[in-house]
Scaffold this motif. Structure first.
Motif, PDB file in Angstrom:
ATOM      1  N   ALA A 295     -24.145   0.185   2.246  1.00  0.00           N
ATOM      2  CA  ALA A 295     -24.498  -0.334   0.882  1.00  0.00           C
ATOM      3  C   ALA A 295     -25.578  -1.540   1.248  1.00  0.00           C
ATOM      4  O   ALA A 295     -25.619  -2.436   2.137  1.00  0.00           O
ATOM      5  CB  ALA A 295     -23.325  -0.978  -0.016  1.00  0.00           C
TER       6      ALA A 295
ATOM      7  N   ASP B 245     -25.208  -3.497  -4.731  1.00  0.00           N
ATOM      8  CA  ASP B 245     -24.344  -2.148  -4.743  1.00  0.00           C
ATOM      9  C   ASP B 245     -22.889  -2.392  -4.984  1.00  0.00           C
ATOM     10  O   ASP B 245     -22.316  -1.661  -5.552  1.00  0.00           O
ATOM     11  CB  ASP B 245     -24.444  -1.312  -3.414  1.00  0.00           C
TER      12      ASP B 245
ATOM     13  N   PHE C  92     -27.292   4.151  -4.053  1.00  0.00           N
ATOM     14  CA  PHE C  92     -25.810   4.121  -4.720  1.00  0.00           C
ATOM     15  C   PHE C  92     -25.856   4.534  -6.257  1.00  0.00           C
ATOM     16  O   PHE C  92     -25.566   3.774  -7.037  1.00  0.00           O
ATOM     17  CB  PHE C  92     -25.335   2.609  -4.670  1.00  0.00           C
TER      18      PHE C  92
ATOM     19  N   ARG D 136     -29.878  -1.368  -7.917  1.00  0.00           N
ATOM     20  CA  ARG D 136     -28.973  -1.095  -9.147  1.00  0.00           C
ATOM     21  C   ARG D 136     -28.861  -2.755  -9.766  1.00  0.00           C
ATOM     22  O   ARG D 136     -28.598  -3.528  -9.107  1.00  0.00           O
ATOM     23  CB  ARG D 136     -27.507  -0.807  -8.877  1.00  0.00           C
TER      24      ARG D 136
END
Length: 298
Positions: free
Chosen positions: A101, A105, A25, A33
């Motif tokens: 995901a 995400d 992502f 992330r």
């Protein structure tokens, strides 16, 4: 392109991206992330959501693995989701899975009917948190085919129309719906929270009924109402959140709609509300449940 550095697998390092563009992502320095990564723009966020849904539809999902180091990274460094998604609570529509995901995400908010008509403070406030603190640039309102909440509201509308003899545009199904009677309408004598939810969605079904015209079946009205409801939720956010409205007006954040097809698995991205330009000039900033002005948002 934001993902130009993701074409090949990089060595495991806190300073290098570990994500592959076909699986992740967006770029991430820790393999997942976190706040050490830069936010993605709205257009970048839509790209990765679309790519994730394509993987899901093709049966080529990559998000299954999530090891201890990824969990530690999120716990230690915080979250930097690429988008905020308001989805339905229907167990057949798991937002993270249908976009392939992983934890961290997507910032996901769900309730029956992907609506802001009830618990407005918590839903709107959570969206405001996601754009103001987590710095997500894309807000996606995600409806889905076969929505039970929308069907219930449609049946309730048709039953009440039949009872009051005012269902001129919906006469084809009015008597049938009255005969079958919905569970929600039976609880009129002792109102429930569920009936309150359906009540709040009745205007959505009514608008869909009007737009389709006379002779439409219950199923046709409910199917069209899914799209009407997506726009209504978007319009509600623009009407009652100054934070969201200002960020959309400046171009920093985009607010778009989409519909998930439960049969095919594909997400149809609808773009921006047709009323966005008009609503950006609205001056409301407190939702009705928190003492704000009552205004019909269609």
């Amino acid at each position: 392109m934001f993902c130009s550095c993701l074409g090949k697998q990089a060595p495991s390092s806190e300073n290098d991206s570990q994500e592959d563009s076909s699986e992740g992502f967006g770029p991430s320095k820790l393999g997942v992330r976190t706040t050490v990564d830069e936010p993605l723009s709205a257009s970048q966020a839509i790209e990765v959501l679309q790519a994730g849904n394509r993987r899901f539809v093709q049966g080529d999902a990559k998000a299954g693995g999530f090891d201890q180091s990824a969990r530690r990274a999120l716990a230690s460094h915080g979250q930097r989701p690429v988008a905020t998604v308001i989805g339905c609570a229907d167990s057949r529509c798991p937002v993270e899975q249908l976009f392939d995901a992983r934890p961290g995400d997507i910032f996901v908010l769900r309730n029956a009917g992907n609506t802001c008509t009830h618990a407005e403070g918590s839903m709107v406030g959570s969206v405001e948190y996601s754009v103001a603190v987590l710095e997500t640039k894309m807000i996606l309102v995600l409806g889905h085919t076969g929505c039970g909440a929308i069907m219930g509201a449609t049946k309730l509308l048709l039953e009440r129309s039949a009872q009051k003899y005012i269902g001129a545009t919906c006469q084809k199904d009015a008597q049938e719906t009255t005969d079958q009677s919905t569970e929600g309408s039976e609880s009129d004598k002792s109102r429930s929270t569920l009936l309150g939810l359906l009540d709040a969605l009745v205007p959505v079904a009514e608008q869909a009924c009007v737009e389709l015209g006379a002779g439409s079946s219950t199923e046709e009205i409910a199917a069209h109402a899914v799209k009407v409801n997506v726009w209504r939720t978007i319009n509600f956010l623009l009407s009652y959140s100054l934070i969201i409205r200002e960020k959309v007006a400046s171009g920093e954040v985009e607010l778009q709609g989409a519909i998930y097809n439960m049969s095919s698995g594909a997400v149809d991205f609808l773009g921006k509300s047709p009323k966005q330009a008009q609503l950006l000039n609205y001056d409301g900033h407190v939702v009705p449940s928190m003492g704000g002005p009552v205004r019909q948002v269609s």
